[in-house]
Design an enzyme around this catalytic site. Sequence first.
Site, PDB file in Angstrom:
ATOM      1  N   GLU A 153       0.946  -1.094   0.160  1.00 53.34           N
ATOM      2  CA  GLU A 153       0.178  -0.087  -0.078  1.00 53.34           C
ATOM      3  C   GLU A 153       0.997   1.300  -0.093  1.00 53.34           C
ATOM      4  O   GLU A 153       1.809   1.156   0.699  1.00 53.34           O
ATOM      5  CB  GLU A 153      -0.749  -0.008   1.164  1.00 53.34           C
ATOM      6  N   LYS A 205       3.906 -16.514   0.014  1.00 54.83           N
ATOM      7  CA  LYS A 205       3.459 -15.390   0.446  1.00 54.83           C
ATOM      8  C   LYS A 205       3.565 -15.177   1.792  1.00 54.83           C
ATOM      9  O   LYS A 205       4.192 -14.337   2.221  1.00 54.83           O
ATOM     10  CB  LYS A 205       1.911 -15.343   0.014  1.00 54.83           C
ATOM     11  N   CYS A 261      -1.758  -6.935   6.496  1.00 57.42           N
ATOM     12  CA  CYS A 261      -1.210  -7.963   6.095  1.00 57.42           C
ATOM     13  C   CYS A 261      -0.201  -8.663   7.304  1.00 57.42           C
ATOM     14  O   CYS A 261      -0.369  -9.804   7.672  1.00 57.42           O
ATOM     15  CB  CYS A 261      -0.372  -7.733   4.925  1.00 57.42           C
ATOM     16  N   LYS A 322       1.288   3.160   8.267  1.00 56.64           N
ATOM     17  CA  LYS A 322       2.672   3.899   7.430  1.00 56.64           C
ATOM     18  C   LYS A 322       2.115   5.002   6.819  1.00 56.64           C
ATOM     19  O   LYS A 322       0.965   5.242   6.357  1.00 56.64           O
ATOM     20  CB  LYS A 322       3.238   2.626   6.662  1.00 56.64           C
ATOM     21  N   ARG A 329      -5.597  -0.152   9.788  1.00 53.25           N
ATOM     22  CA  ARG A 329      -5.812  -1.605  10.468  1.00 53.25           C
ATOM     23  C   ARG A 329      -4.636  -1.930  11.308  1.00 53.25           C
ATOM     24  O   ARG A 329      -3.325  -1.771  10.689  1.00 53.25           O
ATOM     25  CB  ARG A 329      -5.877  -2.698   9.206  1.00 53.25           C
TER      26      ARG A 329
END
Length: 443
Positions: A153, A205, A261, A322, A329
């Site tokens: 993001e 991942k 994440c 960030k 979140r």
Amino acid sequence: MHITVVGAGYVGLVAGTCFAETGHDVSIIDVDKHKVSTLQEGEIPFYEPGLKDLLIRNIRQKRLVFGTDIRQAIAGAQVAFIAVGTPQAESGSADLRNVLEVAGAIGDAMTGALVVVNKSTVPVGTARKVEQIIRQRTSHPVRVVSNPEFLKEGAAVEDFMRPDRVVIGTDDEEARHVMTDIYAPFMRTNNPILFMDCLSAEMTKYASNCLLAARITFMNEIANLCDAVGADVDLVRVAVGSDKRIGHSFLFPGVGYGGSCFPKDVRALDRTAEAHGVHLSLIKATDESNESQKRILPRRIFQEFGPDLSGMTFALWGLAFKPRTDDMREAPSLVIIDELLRAGAAIRAFDPEAMGNARRILGNRITFCESNYQTCEGADALIIATEWNEFRRPDFDRLKRLLRRPAIFDGRNIFDPNRMHELGFDYVCIGRNRNRFSRPDGQ
Ligand SMILES: NC(=O)c1ccc[n+]([C@@H]2O[C@H](COP(=O)([O-])OP(=O)(O)OC[C@H]3O[C@@H](n4cnc5c(N)ncnc54)[C@H](O)[C@@H]3O)[C@@H](O)[C@H]2O)c1
């Protein structure tokens, strides 16, 4: 090619828009009607630099449409990407309800052969489950591919357009061909498309995110130790990162990682390991250490002002987890705010993009200000929780005039401690505190 993307979040919207940009006809669908109508008008429901222009261009060129009807979107599609959310379930594992529900709906809607690509972050073995569900609902040929997404993001479009690598899990030749065709336009600089089986792709991942989370956590712990012994973590970080085997990225200590994440993926990998009787001690420690690091600034503040902060006001710069995102979140700012409010303090906060989301979460528990300077009016100290660029070079004289005392708790190390000292600030940061918290000889 006609591509359908299910899920119009950060991943689905960026992927779908970038596919349209390379000439495909793309339908992006979502269950959230409000989000879909916002997108149809060319507006993006979250902050992501560079996405809006691409979106509008592709809507105008009629390569990109939005809807809520999965049946309509799947009919005639050759490829369907699943990019719905996989939030953390109560148990800590990934909640697969959205993914499995979409798999069923895709099976019901298929009118011909389809390649179904799972882009959501899902535990190892999910592609198999998705394939089983679809096959129970349709007799048309289906090939299920695992294609985890690695975008960040804040730089999502750039990351998607120029990925370091694309990971494709499939054993099927035809699916491999289709995926190569879709990704070739993004891989023009010799970065690889890595083909593997679905299980390994799904594992890649989690391994990537957990390694990054562990690197950050490692440096947070080294920074805390630097403070205890009187070393400077910045010097250590640069010297450590200069080793080519290590590299410089993801070595910046701070107030802990957050976002949609890392925290959930670290916990989900731990649950997968437990389910298979494997103990991942490093992963468990990463999660635990990160939760503790989110409280490092409150701990420093209590050391400075005592445990009772009644009557004190703190200015807070940065709310998003960030910079360059409005995503709140698991943001460390929320933990900092909770701790300080519990100790009786008042908080005046500002974030360049995340004020709307923060208001929805925090309501009137804190005061939201119009600018970073306004937060400091009458505050006892300034806290920096997110390293937005615009916070890096403030007018320090103005800050000194606005603050009741010139104290700064910098959770992102954005200022130079020597300069802050020269300017007369009482400056506390992470791992560069010049013997302030060290005990000689560890006594
Ligand atoms: N955000 C990131 O930086 C990032 C990066 C890489 C991978 N991922 C992974 O990608 C997946 C999606 O993440 P995201 O950040 O885009 O999530 P998000 O929460 O931003 O968006 C998910 C979207 O899916 C929609 N949705 C949920 N159920 C649906 C259904 N049944 N049918 C249609 N739409 C449905 C939601 O309404 C929402 O708009 C997750 O598994 C995440 O872990 C995220």
